[in-house]
Design a protein around this motif. Structure first.
Motif, PDB file in Angstrom:
ATOM      1  N   ARG A 195       8.554  -5.899  -9.441  1.00 25.51           N
ATOM      2  CA  ARG A 195       9.183  -7.160  -9.842  1.00 25.51           C
ATOM      3  C   ARG A 195       8.090  -8.147 -10.207  1.00 25.51           C
ATOM      4  N   GLY A 196       8.305  -8.918 -11.261  1.00 24.35           N
ATOM      5  CA  GLY A 196       7.314  -9.903 -11.671  1.00 24.35           C
ATOM      6  C   GLY A 196       6.014  -9.213 -12.034  1.00 24.35           C
ATOM      7  N   ALA A 197       4.919  -9.672 -11.432  1.00 24.06           N
ATOM      8  CA  ALA A 197       3.596  -9.105 -11.691  1.00 24.06           C
ATOM      9  C   ALA A 197       3.148  -8.198 -10.560  1.00 24.06           C
ATOM     10  N   MET A 198       4.109  -7.548  -9.905  1.00 19.51           N
ATOM     11  CA  MET A 198       3.856  -6.554  -8.862  1.00 19.51           C
ATOM     12  C   MET A 198       4.591  -5.290  -9.293  1.00 19.51           C
ATOM     13  N   ILE A 199       3.932  -4.489 -10.149  1.00 18.70           N
ATOM     14  CA  ILE A 199       4.566  -3.383 -10.860  1.00 18.70           C
ATOM     15  C   ILE A 199       3.813  -2.093 -10.551  1.00 18.70           C
TER      16      ILE A 199
ATOM     17  N   ILE B  45       6.785  -8.270 -20.098  1.00 19.04           N
ATOM     18  CA  ILE B  45       5.917  -7.561 -21.032  1.00 19.04           C
ATOM     19  C   ILE B  45       5.630  -6.143 -20.543  1.00 19.04           C
ATOM     20  N   MET B  46       5.324  -6.001 -19.255  1.00 17.96           N
ATOM     21  CA  MET B  46       4.846  -4.725 -18.747  1.00 17.96           C
ATOM     22  C   MET B  46       5.946  -3.688 -18.592  1.00 17.96           C
ATOM     23  N   VAL B  47       7.060  -4.074 -18.012  1.00 21.69           N
ATOM     24  CA  VAL B  47       8.067  -3.078 -17.643  1.00 21.69           C
ATOM     25  C   VAL B  47       8.615  -2.310 -18.842  1.00 21.69           C
ATOM     26  N   PRO B  48       8.997  -2.977 -19.957  1.00 19.28           N
ATOM     27  CA  PRO B  48       9.495  -2.197 -21.095  1.00 19.28           C
ATOM     28  C   PRO B  48       8.467  -1.202 -21.632  1.00 19.28           C
TER      29      PRO B  48
ATOM     30  N   GLU C 236       0.814  -1.211   0.000  1.00 22.48           N
ATOM     31  CA  GLU C 236       0.000   0.000   0.000  1.00 22.48           C
ATOM     32  C   GLU C 236       0.851   1.266   0.000  1.00 22.48           C
ATOM     33  N   GLY C 237       2.052   1.196   0.533  1.00 23.60           N
ATOM     34  CA  GLY C 237       2.923   2.362   0.589  1.00 23.60           C
ATOM     35  C   GLY C 237       3.452   2.811  -0.755  1.00 23.60           C
ATOM     36  N   GLY C 238       3.253   1.996  -1.802  1.00 25.31           N
ATOM     37  CA  GLY C 238       3.654   2.440  -3.135  1.00 25.31           C
ATOM     38  C   GLY C 238       4.521   1.482  -3.915  1.00 25.31           C
ATOM     39  N   PHE C 239       4.496   0.181  -3.566  1.00 20.34           N
ATOM     40  CA  PHE C 239       5.309  -0.819  -4.277  1.00 20.34           C
ATOM     41  C   PHE C 239       6.784  -0.414  -4.275  1.00 20.34           C
ATOM     42  N   ILE C 240       7.247  -0.021  -3.123  1.00 23.90           N
ATOM     43  CA  ILE C 240       8.615   0.457  -2.973  1.00 23.90           C
ATOM     44  C   ILE C 240       9.553  -0.740  -2.893  1.00 23.90           C
TER      45      ILE C 240
END
Length: 450
Positions: free
Chosen positions: A378-382, A357-360, A238-242
């Protein structure tokens, strides 16, 4: 009675809007909701779901939306995975409850065996099962205090650990989680999170300084000999995917070991294949003393756990842990089906593929839109963090506008962050790549509309 649409993987995997969002049926249901549900229970997107599965949500008006939220990282295996449905149906037909503390059943034991297998480390482990992530965190703190005979607990800036009194004290953000609910539990101490984007003097300084700053503050303001536990989310939710710099978690775990402090990894949002490993701690080979889990563990049924070193877990006297519903047999059946799905479909690998797929595409989007100050995860937590261009001033208004555009065009996204300026992406790990690409296209259109 009208037959409900079939959910799960059989649900057509396509976005299809037949009304505005929300449509008339959802609006009517929202009126009923507002007449009976407490105002304090919020809603991100006021569409009422009638079926879900794969990467889509079907609402009461027949709209099919792409899901980039997974019920906040819960339905990683999908909303109605076959193994989960089969095991739950079989268990419900047998019995729904006896209370494990009264007359036990095998499902609880089997879940604990699976946790011992998949959580980090090869040491002897024990687990206790509960109903929610907040319960798991509360019990992890209880166990650490009992084991060490100490009281102080160290948590981090931007942390989120729950909404109960103790977990609100551990949670950093005031609004909406803590406002007006105090006083909170005592003996909680907060230290800075290794937050590369917002660390004074930037990411490289964060990598070089963060650990020593934390250790110095604990030494000076608490005293290592008084600390029962340090609790941290390996990737904050919740803090921002830090995402802390490599080396920070490893050094923190070593510091705890050197000082007899229980190191607790809160993997409630980051666990169960979400980050491309079974647990986010594994990225650096960190082996926590205790791990708290919930969310992705049971395919949407309420279940949580504390898993840890046998000598720490077994320090608590019989009867000191438990709860009437903890480890409910139906929830345990769901967890076994969920874990079976993760193993058989290599969902950790699929999470890595989602990231590839997502990050680029998100980084390319950031090159075009200077409001995007950071792409991380990282992975599917972006996530992407939005600021006023050229500054670190948070931009929650643009964040909300992007989310609203996505929602209106059939893409469910979630926001988060201490300042409300982070868009987080948590697609089901079973989502099709075509839906993933289409959802990213909608996100790109949303930024173009700003």
């Amino acid at each position: 009675m009208t037959a409900l649409p079939v959910g799960g993987p059989e649900l057509p995997q396509r976005r299809n809007l037949v009304t505005e969002i929300p449509g008339p049926a959802s609006r009517a249901l929202m009126d009923r909701r507002n007449s009976t549900v407490a105002r304090g229970v919020s809603t991100t997107l006021p569409v009422f779901i009638t079926a879900a599965g794969g990467g889509v949500l079907l609402d009461a008006d027949g709209n099919s939306l792409i899901d980039f939220g997974s019920g906040i990282a819960v339905t990683s295996v999908g909303n109605a995975a076959a193994a989960v449905v089969d095991r739950v149906q079989a268990q419900v037909a047998q019995f729904t409850h006896t209370c494990f503390m009264v007359t036990p059943y095998a499902g609880y034991v089997e879940v604990c065996e699976a946790l011992a297998k998949h959580t980090p480390g090869t040491h002897a482990k024990r687990s206790a099962l509960f109903n929610s992530g907040a319960e798991a965190v509360e019990n992890a703190i209880k166990i650490a205090r009992h084991y060490t005979g100490r009281q102080a607990v160290v948590a981090f800036d931007h942390a989120y650990h729950g909404r109960t009194n103790l977990t609100m004290a551990l949670t950093a953000k005031n609004m909406p989680y803590k406002q007006g609910f105090g006083p909170f539990a005592s003996e909680i101490y907060r230290v800075p999170m290794a937050y590369p984007l917002r660390w004074p003097d930037g990411p490289e300084a964060c990598r070089a300084e963060a650990l020593s700053v934390v250790k110095s503050l604990i030494h000076a303001q608490v005293g290592e000999q008084n600390v029962a536990a340090v609790i941290i989310e390996p990737i904050q939710g919740e803090g921002g995917f830090i995402v802390p710099p490599d080396g920070f978690l490893t050094g923190l775990a070593d510091f705890c070991k050197e000082n007899g402090i229980v190191f607790i990894a809160d993997e409630i949002q980051s666990g169960f294949c979400r980050t491309g490993d079974w647990f986010a701690s594994e990225h650096e080979g960190v082996v926590p003393d205790l791990v708290t889990t919930a969310k992705g563990i049971a395919g949407g049924l309420p279940l949580a756990a504390v898993t840890g070193r046998a000598e720490i877990m077994d320090a608590v006297h019989p009867g000191g842990l438990g709860g009437t519903y903890g480890g409910n047999p139906v929830a345990c059946a769901a967890a076994l089906g969920s874990i079976e799905t993760m193993e058989s479909q290599d969902l950790a690998g699929k999470a890595r593929r989602i990231g590839e797929i997502m990050v680029p595409r998100l980084r390319k989007l950031a090159e075009t839109h200077p409001a995007i100050a950071d792409v991380r995860g990282r992975g599917a937590m972006i996530a992407i963090e939005l600021t006023k261009p050229g500054t670190l001033e948070p931009d929650p208004a643009s964040t909300a506008a992007v989310a609203a555009y996505c929602h209106a065009h059939g893409l469910l996204v979630l926001t988060c962050g201490t300042f409300g300026n982070v868009l987080r992406f948590l697609p089901p790990l079973v989502i099709g790549e075509d839906l993933l690409e289409e959802g990213l296209g909608i996100l790109e259109d949303a930024f173009a509309s700003l």
